[in-house]
Motif scaffolding. Structure first.
Motif: not given
Length: 162
Positions: A4, A7-8, A13-15, A55, A57-59, A61-62
């Motif tokens: 994460g 990616a940031e 971000g992470i899709d 993963a 949190r990042y998933l 968010e997006r």
């Protein structure tokens, strides 16, 4: 967490995350050391759960998605593959549970059993013949095509067109 942050740092971000955690120790379970059995469970089961947790949190968010690749071994307990087959069955059951848990976050979870390539599966050493219709492990090209299909479906569903 590193994925994460990376990616940031790149401004994105992470899709989608693909989890292919897996280690295979071949041998009779009674002759396999406790350390080898632990490694199979640690990588195949705990590894999948840890990647999913990292993963999420990042998933979320997006509104991203998570794919778990398993193995066709989850359907057939075979001699000398007992721990592996059991751990892959766990992976197959982790994905639907995660999907329900994460539905409110709109983070999609998919599971994909392995062994769905186009080549007939070889007979495992010391084990029974493959079941009818069994196929060889997926090639990297097969995995890429499946992930691209999942991503395409996910993008369409996010736009409300599928």
């Amino acid at each position: 967490a590193r994925m994460g942050a990376a990616a940031e740092a790149l401004g994105g971000g992470i899709d989608h995350v693909v989890c292919t955690a897996g280690v295979l120790r071949v041998g009779a379970s009674v002759e396999t050391s406790p350390e080898e059995l632990a490694e199979v469970i640690d990588v195949n089961v705990k590894g999948t759960l840890n990647v999913a947790r990292a993963a999420h949190r990042y998933l979320r968010e997006r509104q991203g998605s998570f794919t778990v690749f398993a193995s066709s071994s989850f359907t057939l307990g075979r001699p000398n593959y007992v721990a592996y087959s059991g751990s892959k069955a766990a992976g197959v059951n982790i994905a639907p549970g995660l999907a329900v848990e994460r539905a409110a976050d709109e983070a999609r979870v998919r599971e994909r059993p392995g062994g769905a390539g186009s080549r007939p599966a070889p007979a495992p050493a010391g084990g029974p013949a493959p079941r009818a219709g069994a196929t060889a492990p997926l090639s990297p090209t097969d995995v890429r095509a499946i992930v691209e299909e999942f991503l395409s479906e996910h993008r369409l569903s996010r736009r409300g067109t599928a």
